[in-house]
Motif scaffolding. Structure first.
Motif, PDB file in Angstrom:
ATOM      1  N   ILE A 391       0.841  -1.195   0.000  1.00  0.00           N
ATOM      2  CA  ILE A 391       0.000   0.000   0.000  1.00  0.00           C
ATOM      3  C   ILE A 391       0.875   1.244   0.000  1.00  0.00           C
ATOM      4  O   ILE A 391       0.630   2.204  -0.731  1.00  0.00           O
ATOM      5  N   ASP A 392       1.929   1.184   0.793  1.00  0.00           N
ATOM      6  CA  ASP A 392       2.817   2.331   0.857  1.00  0.00           C
ATOM      7  C   ASP A 392       3.442   2.620  -0.503  1.00  0.00           C
ATOM      8  O   ASP A 392       3.459   3.759  -0.965  1.00  0.00           O
ATOM      9  N   ARG A 395       0.942   3.979  -2.854  1.00  0.00           N
ATOM     10  CA  ARG A 395       0.543   5.324  -2.474  1.00  0.00           C
ATOM     11  C   ARG A 395       1.601   6.342  -2.898  1.00  0.00           C
ATOM     12  O   ARG A 395       1.290   7.438  -3.331  1.00  0.00           O
ATOM     13  N   TYR A 415      -6.504  -3.834  -1.141  1.00  0.00           N
ATOM     14  CA  TYR A 415      -7.565  -3.790  -0.135  1.00  0.00           C
ATOM     15  C   TYR A 415      -8.573  -4.909  -0.363  1.00  0.00           C
ATOM     16  O   TYR A 415      -9.174  -5.406   0.575  1.00  0.00           O
ATOM     17  N   TYR A 423     -13.946  -0.613   0.966  1.00  0.00           N
ATOM     18  CA  TYR A 423     -12.829   0.329   1.008  1.00  0.00           C
ATOM     19  C   TYR A 423     -12.117   0.356  -0.333  1.00  0.00           C
ATOM     20  O   TYR A 423     -11.678   1.399  -0.797  1.00  0.00           O
ATOM     21  N   TYR A 426     -13.275   2.690  -3.500  1.00  0.00           N
ATOM     22  CA  TYR A 426     -12.811   4.068  -3.702  1.00  0.00           C
ATOM     23  C   TYR A 426     -11.659   4.097  -4.701  1.00  0.00           C
ATOM     24  O   TYR A 426     -11.626   4.916  -5.619  1.00  0.00           O
ATOM     25  N   TYR A 427     -10.735   3.163  -4.534  1.00  0.00           N
ATOM     26  CA  TYR A 427      -9.551   3.178  -5.381  1.00  0.00           C
ATOM     27  C   TYR A 427      -9.890   2.758  -6.799  1.00  0.00           C
ATOM     28  O   TYR A 427      -9.408   3.332  -7.762  1.00  0.00           O
TER      29      TYR A 427
ATOM     30  N   LEU B 351      -8.599  11.306   3.866  1.00  0.00           N
ATOM     31  CA  LEU B 351      -8.804  10.138   4.716  1.00  0.00           C
ATOM     32  C   LEU B 351      -8.070   8.932   4.153  1.00  0.00           C
ATOM     33  O   LEU B 351      -7.334   8.239   4.861  1.00  0.00           O
ATOM     34  N   HIS B 352      -8.268   8.687   2.883  1.00  0.00           N
ATOM     35  CA  HIS B 352      -7.635   7.513   2.281  1.00  0.00           C
ATOM     36  C   HIS B 352      -6.125   7.646   2.320  1.00  0.00           C
ATOM     37  O   HIS B 352      -5.421   6.688   2.569  1.00  0.00           O
ATOM     38  N   ARG B 353      -5.643   8.854   2.072  1.00  0.00           N
ATOM     39  CA  ARG B 353      -4.196   9.033   2.089  1.00  0.00           C
ATOM     40  C   ARG B 353      -3.650   8.741   3.488  1.00  0.00           C
ATOM     41  O   ARG B 353      -2.663   8.042   3.645  1.00  0.00           O
ATOM     42  N   PHE B 355      -4.839   6.861   5.875  1.00  0.00           N
ATOM     43  CA  PHE B 355      -4.810   5.457   6.272  1.00  0.00           C
ATOM     44  C   PHE B 355      -3.925   4.624   5.367  1.00  0.00           C
ATOM     45  O   PHE B 355      -3.388   3.615   5.796  1.00  0.00           O
ATOM     46  N   ASP B 356      -3.732   5.039   4.134  1.00  0.00           N
ATOM     47  CA  ASP B 356      -2.786   4.328   3.287  1.00  0.00           C
ATOM     48  C   ASP B 356      -1.384   4.442   3.864  1.00  0.00           C
ATOM     49  O   ASP B 356      -0.627   3.483   3.869  1.00  0.00           O
ATOM     50  N   TYR B 357      -1.060   5.627   4.315  1.00  0.00           N
ATOM     51  CA  TYR B 357       0.296   5.817   4.799  1.00  0.00           C
ATOM     52  C   TYR B 357       0.499   5.250   6.195  1.00  0.00           C
ATOM     53  O   TYR B 357       1.557   4.739   6.519  1.00  0.00           O
ATOM     54  N   ALA B 359      -1.331   2.937   7.734  1.00  0.00           N
ATOM     55  CA  ALA B 359      -1.795   1.585   7.977  1.00  0.00           C
ATOM     56  C   ALA B 359      -0.616   0.661   8.199  1.00  0.00           C
ATOM     57  O   ALA B 359       0.376   0.711   7.483  1.00  0.00           O
ATOM     58  N   GLY B 382      -9.559   2.607   9.643  1.00  0.00           N
ATOM     59  CA  GLY B 382      -9.829   3.385   8.435  1.00  0.00           C
ATOM     60  C   GLY B 382     -11.273   3.265   8.028  1.00  0.00           C
ATOM     61  O   GLY B 382     -11.946   4.257   7.714  1.00  0.00           O
TER      62      GLY B 382
END
Lengths: 580, 948
Positions: A391-392, A395, A415, A423, A426-427, B351-353, B355-357, B359, B382
């Motif tokens: 995810i990192d 992102r 996800y 969840y 959204y992506y 919000l998504h950013r 929790f992405d970072y 998490a 999240g």
């Protein structure tokens, strides 16, 4: 034909001159690009073919006139080019500075140029200062945040450069190169509109500086911006437009433009590579692969764009070819991000994900903003079941370029793996916004909606329909649609989609469980609808498959027979019943 | 990377200044004369100042030198000024990396465990040394450590930063000689060598900038003048301070390469160049401090205080994000900021950013005993935040989906506390926001509780009840006191609002008492503050072992649920960010206190509500006042606005609408944005009442329309508001004289109440129906409604409504004819105590008026004998109606008064009453009310005219 060759000749003279001017100013990337195009022009007019002899005299006069006019234009565009020869004493200092510059001693070069007022020296001094700042910035980032860290370090020279350049710009003393640099500085200072205007002025005054076009392209991430740019008509503009389209994922438009450019520059490797990339984006892997192979034949030591080629090889699972490519890349230049990416792809294909991650990381150390490496690293982490790292990585890619649909898609997938379909939606939504005509995105969204946690079948059906209307090649959507409709008890629609899917699989000549399932459903459906002949047809096809399907088909056959016999006897019974 | 430690402690120029000041505190003898003789109180003051500075969370940037000077002056007065000047001149002595190195080395002396006698120190001087583990000692040690792990490049960087930081030092230091004299005399120390700067005393024995002031052109030390090479080497001699300043100014104004010939051809690290950009000189405070700042901001956003305007805050956040990309909390703040300014897409993105970072990495200040695998920790959080965000925006379906998924993931990851929080959020959603009927199926679908049998067919309220019980049970199992309190309060609220209708619920025991039970409410209400106060005073065993789990839980859920749920009623009291790890701050009871105190406050509000319902508005007022006074600092904006609104409503009931409206204006100033809907709704209601009383039908219609527009258009959401709107619609119709329409509207409202299980409100509607029938003149048909409401209110223990029903009933009886006056009077007298004690002004007046009318109707009553039995209530009623601006009833009261006075022959008073009557009538006719009324009024006017 005449116009064609005349334009070729004029292009040739323009490019030759441009390369010299660009090299003089240390703009090597542009010079390289221009040289690539120069070589890409067709052979000299002497071998132009049978027509050339008859029209040659007319052509010559035309060429003469038009090229003269062009030269005038150039003179206007780069006025300083003429007077620079006269200042000999300044020339010495410039030569010294230039050699410093070529040795990458930027501070020294800038220092040697101080006090020189002509435009070329001025540009080189600013440019050297800028590069020195960039170099320092890179070093500082490593010092502060480590090779992969995020950091706020900016080029320390930007402020001073901006002041000086804006002063000159205000006085109107800036030539095309100066305004290119000014545009770059403004862009980094985050004054995007101003940067756009200045860069437009630069490319209008001197169109052969490809770097300026590239900067402009980086400022055109919004498709609405492009028409607002004030650009003069020039053949370089065609290159630019094509490249922007490619960047904006308008692949077919881009492809068309490159095809027309290809007529003018038949031997240009650059055009070839871009065309191949467009094909790749359109997922026409065979075409892209052919083009890349051709590219490698003419330019065996090329590394640019080879990461895309390796992606194709990866998708097609060509182990040997990929390893060969990686080997060649390593021998050519080991420390290029593309090389590392190719090796990473190879290891990924071999399912050695740790090693792949290692190489992707190396690629990122070489170029922190290397988008595809971030995304690919995310994929590897997913394979390694290290979801947070994945995810990192995704992102980071998204934050570098929010239009990277692959990373959005990857985030969604991750996800989804974590069983969080809501969840993930959204992506996927973000990905579909970027690629509304990509069936895969729609399928992914459909799967989310369909998942047992959400079970929003209507939404899923809508998504799959979009996928189908966007030419879903894998046929996932059709099958899913059929199944969903079947689940919802809408047999007619289910039958329709099963039939469609069956047709698709027939044309693809693919076999599999899907076919069996479709046939079974259709056979049952037809039987229930009383279409016995059709049912029989499906049953016969089912007989080709073994196992339970065959048994079922046999049973159905029997049933049909008995029904048919009944219907033969039934009418008479009916008549008997209803006649009193 | 390693140079900055895990906690983001970077050695910055400001920290160097702090170290210098620490040196001045511990070892003043190392400083020059006047300071070396600092008295110990001043030194302690200095220590306190430093302590304060190292812990401050009021900003995220370290102060510049100028700001530091200002702070010193404020804190220490003259001494501070001199200190600042000395500090400035000392800072200027750092010329090379070696200087910094020696300085940091010398700092170790301050830490020596044993007293360290220095030869220079005076005989009587107290020798202070820093304790290794004291806060300042820790700070110093961290500084030394940070320097020790610094690479050489890092040191160079520090020096470059220092150049930028200390530029104002030149001006400060140049004032030194003058100020120092005055200071020296005030301190009355020996003034032998005060008049010039005592360079020799400086430990580093180096020629400083200050000395080179005036003696320009010391060519031999030109290479070492000021920091790294600022000075262009070509042709120029070393710049002295004045020239340097001039150069700067020129830079700023001319902005040009002209001055610095060769433009930016300086060597690297050119500080002149850097400082132009402005933000180069900004250094972030330590991570802890920045986080503290962010927390403060979060709290202020959630309370709706808006100390900083949203764009400004956003700019700050962007700056923090730029300076420290690793502080992910910034994204969370961005989210909160967007949320509270209803920027849905931006909130979603942030919000998504966030929790992405964040998490999987766990919170930065993770509180120890995280029972959950760090790799999985926060995805459910999240989802929880996502759900509460959707709830905040009123996207009920999405919120339900997100929360359901959160429940699932939390179960899957064994994150019990998150699960409990999610359940609470679900409760809140079901309770406050309301859920459409079809969505309720989704709400129950994945919940194992509902899968047992009846499932989706259960009404929302019953689902809510089950959820609440489940939540309470879980909270008790997990020992999360704030959640226990929350569930108790919610249960109490549920009991308040709903009547359990079905005898058999999925999870309920059979044969349970099913009615509106004040005793249950009371029990729950009493229980919740009990556990709260318990935990606050003597850290009971439950709490102490829950603390760790709780704080980690809260950190994991990370302040995500809380105010974002802000619907109506009260808030989910749990994991406010204010709770997360406040433990470090002095002066707080503990990490739990804030949310628990908040819950305690909420319980007072609930008590107020229960008092209101069960019939005692003064008691309700008291409870509300307690909340508003005692809990205003911890309560959420939601609670607080509710308290204010309740007070305003009380005012309206007892002091009239004018007063209430002006009070409400003040409230709306206090709550500009967050509590908009509720305040607005209250305002509209008050306006409606006023308009209806005054007979301004047009205004009432407009207000009614606006009120209904406030509610969300989604089916099943904002039921309370919708109820109010349609109720007022019926009232407005009644005022226009459209009885049939009004009755129809009232019936629709009743249906609404019935389908949504709002028994309390249905009583009100029944009363309204009775009223409609009474006003339309068909008293007999009104009777059953009044009787029904009477029975219902009695069985539900709604005392005030019961009294109102009695009054209505009496009015109906009275309307049926003179014969029933006795019965009506008996009814009125029966409810009189309650009305007088607890009823509002309107009820009061109505009762009085009816009583007077009853007496007038009674056959054995004679006006001449005992006029006061009639006149007193009439006077009271008239006054009350005047206050309430109820012209119609006031007119009636005045009319009766005039008639009575006429009969008594008191002509003067009669005329006064008649004029008042005329005034009211004129106001009413101006406001143009229905024909029927105006006809009856005209008739009365005629009679009065005859009398007069």
């Amino acid at each position: 034909m005449a116009a064609f060759t005349s334009s070729t000749t004029s292009h040739r003279t323009q490019l030759r001159r441009a390369i010299r001017q660009l090299c003089d100013r240390g703009l090597y990337a542009s010079a390289k690009w221009a040289a690539e195009q120069l070589v890409g022009l067709p052979e000299e007019a002497s071998s132009a073919g049978p027509f050339s002899s008859t029209f040659s005299h007319i052509e010559k006069s035309k060429i003469g006139r038009s090229s003269k006019r062009r030269e005038n234009l150039i003179q206007i565009g780069v006025t300083n080019a003429s007077n620079e020869e006269e200042e000999d004493d300044e020339e010495d200092a410039f030569l010294l500075a230039k050699s410093f510059f070529d040795m990458r001693e930027y501070r020294r070069a800038a220092h040697a140029l101080r006090g020189l007022l002509d435009k070329k020296s001025f540009f080189l001094r600013c440019y050297a200062t800028y590069l020195a700042g960039e170099k320092r910035k890179e070093e500082e980032i490593i010092e502060v945040a480590g090779p992969l860290g995020r950091s706020d370090v900016v080029n320390p020279e930007l402020v001073g450069l901006e002041q000086e350049l804006s002063l000159q710009f205000g006085k109107g003393n800036l030539d095309a190169f100066g305004s290119y640099l000014y545009g770059v500085v403004l862009y980094e200072r985050d004054c995007k509109t101003e940067a756009r205007a200045v860069l437009c002025a630069s490319v209008n005054a001197y169109p052969w500086n490809w770097s300026a076009w590239l900067e402009l392209q980086a400022l055109c991430t919004d498709p609405d911006v492009l028409p607002t740019l004030n650009l003069n008509e020039h053949w370089m503009r065609d290159f630019f437009i094509a490249s922007v389209y490619l960047d904006l994922q308008k692949n077919s438009e881009s492809l068309a433009r490159y095809r027309s450019i290809h007529l003018l520059f038949p031997g240009s490797d650059y055009v070839l590579a871009q065309t191949a990339t467009a094909h790749y984006n359109l997922r026409e892997f065979d075409d892209a692969e052919g083009l890349f192979e051709e590219l490698l034949r003419t330019d065996p030591y090329r590394i640019e764009g080879m990461d895309t080629y390796s992606n194709i090889l990866y998708v097609k699972e060509c182990y040997a070819a990929l390893s060969h490519l990686a080997h060649k890349a390593v021998l050519t230049d080991k420390y290029r991000p593309e090389t590392c990416c190719i090796i990473g792809n190879y290891y990924s294909l071999k399912a050695q994900h740790e090693k792949a991650v290692l190489y992707f990381k190396r690629a990122l150390k070489l170029n922190r903003k290397y988008l595809s490496a971030w995304t690919l690293m995310g994929h590897e982490y997913v394979e390694m079941k290290n979801t947070p790292a994945a995810i990192d990585a995704y992102r980071r890619a998204v934050d570098i370029n929010p239009r990277d649909y692959r990373a959005w898609y990857g985030l969604g997938q991750t996800y989804e793996i974590l069983a969080m379909p809501y969840y993930a939606l959204y992506y996927y939504r973000r990905a579909t916004q970027l690629r509304p005509h990509d069936a895969r995105m729609w399928c992914a969204m459909g799967q989310c909606y369909e998942s047992e946690q959400l079970s929003m079948h209507d939404a899923a059906i809508r998504c799959y329909r979009r996928a189908v209307s966007n030419n879903d090649r894998e046929g996932i959507a059709l099958h899913k649609l059929a199944k969903l409709h079947n689940q919802l008890g809408q047999a007619d629609q289910a039958a329709y989609y099963y039939k469609e899917n069956l047709e698709r699989m027939e044309t693809d000549q693919s076999e599999g469980q899907d076919v069996v399932e479709a046939l079974q459903f259709l056979a049952m459906h037809c039987k229930n609808q009383g279409l016995l002949e059709e049912c029989e047809r499906y049953c016969t096809r089912l007989m080709d498959y073994g196992g339970k399907a065959k048994e079922d088909a046999k049973a159905l056959f029997r049933e049909i027979r008995s029904v048919q016999q009944h219907t033969l006897t039934m009418p008479s019974m009916d008549i008997e019943q209803f006649t009193p | 990377m390693s140079g900055h430690g895990g906690s983001g402690f970077v050695l910055t120029p400001h920290k160097l200044s702090m170290c210098l000041l620490l040196q001045a505190y511990v070892l003043p003898s190392a400083w020059s004369r006047p300071l070396s003789l600092l008295s110990s109180p001043i030194r302690h003051q200095l220590a306190l100042f430093l302590l304060d500075l190292s812990k401050a969370v009021d900003g995220f940037l370290e102060p510049t030198l100028i700001e530091l000077e200002q702070l010193l002056k404020e804190a220490l007065g003259d001494v501070g000024e001199v200190l600042a000047q000395q500090l400035a001149s000392r800072l200027l002595t750092f010329l090379s990396p070696e200087d910094i190195f020696t300085f940091v080395l010398s700092l170790r002396e301050l830490l020596a465990p044993a007293p360290f006698p220095t030869p220079e120190s005076g005989a009587g001087e107290e020798q202070l040394l820093l304790e290794q583990n004291s806060l300042l000692g820790q700070f110093l040690r961290r500084c030394i450590l940070a320097f020790n792990v610094l690479s050489f490049e890092g040191t160079c960087r520090l020096l470059t930063d220092l150049d930028c930081y200390r530029r104002p030092a030149l001006t400060i230091a140049s004032e030194l000689s003058i100020k120092k004299e005055t200071f020296g005399t005030t301190l009355q120390q020996d003034e032998e060598d005060d008049d010039d700067l005592d360079v020799e005393n400086l430990p580093l024995q180096r020629q400083t900038m200050t000395t080179s002031v005036g003696e320009r052109g010391g060519a031999e030390n030109s290479s070492r003048t000021f920091g790294v090479q600022i000075v262009p080497t070509e042709g120029r001699q070393a710049l002295n301070a004045h020239e340097f300043v001039e150069l700067q100014e020129l830079d700023g104004q001319v902005g040009g390469g002209g001055v610095r010939d060769g433009g930016f051809a300086f060597a690297f690290g050119d500080s002149v160049n850097r400082s132009d950009s402005g933000n180069e000189c900004q250094f972030l405070r330590t991570h802890g401090q920045v986080e503290g700042y962010l927390r403060e901001q979060a709290v202020s956003i959630e309370k709706g205080l808006h100390r900083i305007s949203p764009p400004e805050l956003n700019a700050n956040l962007v700056l923090i994000g730029k300076l420290a990309p690793n502080i992910h909390r910034v994204h969370y703040l961005e989210y909160l900021n967007c949320l509270h300014h209803t920027d849905y897409p931006a909130a979603l993105t942030s919000l998504h950013r966030y929790f992405d970072y964040s998490a999987g990495r766990g919170a930065i200040n993770c509180g120890g005993s995280a029972a959950v695998d760090a790799n999985m920790g926060r995805f459910q959080a999240g989802l929880l935040s996502l759900g509460s965000m959707h709830a905040h925006f009123g996207h009920v379906t999405q919120a339900l989906q997100a929360l359901n998924e959160a429940v699932r993931i939390a179960q899957q990851n064994n994150d019990d506390s998150c699960l409990a929080h999610t359940l609470a959020a679900l409760c809140h959603l079901l309770d406050e926001v309301g859920v459409t009927v079809d969505a309720s199926a989704v709400g129950g679908a994945s919940d194992p509780v509902f899968e047992s049998g009846s499932g989706a067919s259960l009404a929302i309220q019953q689902q809510l009840l089950l959820l609440l019980r489940r939540c309470l049970r879980r909270a008790q199992e997990l020992k999360l006191p704030h959640l226990i309190a929350f569930s108790r309060l919610s249960l109490a609220k549920f009991d308040l609002k709903h009547v359990m209708r079905l005898p058999l619920l999925g999870g309920l025991r059979t044969g349970q008492q099913l009615a509106m039970a004040p005793s249950d409410v009371c029990k729950n209400l009493r229980l919740s503050p009990y556990i709260l106060s318990d935990s606050l005073t003597n850290q009971s065993p439950i709490i102490s072992n829950a603390t760790s789990t709780f704080s980690s839980a809260v950190q994991r859920s990370n302040g995500s649920v809380p105010v974002s749920l802000g619907g109506q009623g009260f808030n989910f009291p749990g994991s406010l960010p204010s709770v997360n790890g406040w433990s470090t701050l002095p002066g707080r009871i503990g990490p739990l206190s804030d949310s628990l105190i908040k819950s305690a406050g909420t319980s007072h509000l609930l008590r107020a509500a229960s008092w209101e319902l069960y019939g005692s508005s003064p008691m309700g007022r008291v409870s509300t006042l307690i909340h508003a006074y005692c809990y205003h600092d911890v309560a959420s904006a939601d609670d607080l606005s509710l308290a204010y609104v309740k007070l305003v409503q009380h005012l309206a009931l007892h002091k009239g609408y004018k007063v209430a409206l002006s009070a409400l204006d003040m409230v709306s100033k206090k709550f500009p944005l967050v509590a908009r809907t509720r305040v607005q709704a209250t305002k509209l209601q008050l306006l409606l009442h006023q308009a209806l009383n005054r007979g301004e039908i047009k205004l009432a219609q407009v207000a009614c329309g606006e009120l209904s527009a406030l509610a969300s258009p989604t089916l099943g959401v904002d039921i309370d508001l919708k109820f109010e709107a349609s109720f007022f619609y019926a009232l407005t119709l009644l005022a226009t004289g459209d009885y049939a329409g009004a009755a129809k509207a009232a019936q629709t409202v009743y249906c609404l109440c019935y389908s949504n299980d709002m028994q309390l409100n249905s009583v009100k509607v029944l009363l309204l129906l009775a009223d409609i029938h009474r006003k339309s003149g068909s008293f007999v048909t009104g009777l059953p409604f009044a009787l029904a409401s009477l029975t219902l209110s009695e069985s539900l223990n709604l005392d005030i409504l019961h009294a109102t029903a009695m009054v209505t009933l009496a009015e109906l009886w009275l309307g049926l004819g003179v014969d029933h006056a006795q019965r009506a009077l008996a009814l009125l007298e029966q409810c009189l105590p309650l009305v007088l004690g607890h009823g509002g002004l309107h009820l009061h007046a109505r009762t009085n008026l009816s009583m007077a009318r009853c007496h007038l109707c009674l056959p054995h009553y004679s006006v001449l004998l005992e006029p006061e039995t009639v006149l007193f209530p009439l006077q009271e009623a008239a006054e009350a109606f005047e206050i309430l601006e109820d012209k119609m009833l006031a007119a009636e009261a005045f009319y009766l008064q005039a008639v009575v006075y006429n009969a008594l022959g008191r002509l003067k008073e009669r005329d006064a009453a008649a004029t008042s009557f005329q005034r009211c009538t004129l106001a009413l006719t101006n406001a143009k009310i229905s024909k029927v009324y105006s006809a009856s009024l005209e008739c009365k006017c005629y009679i009065l005219g005859q009398l007069g």
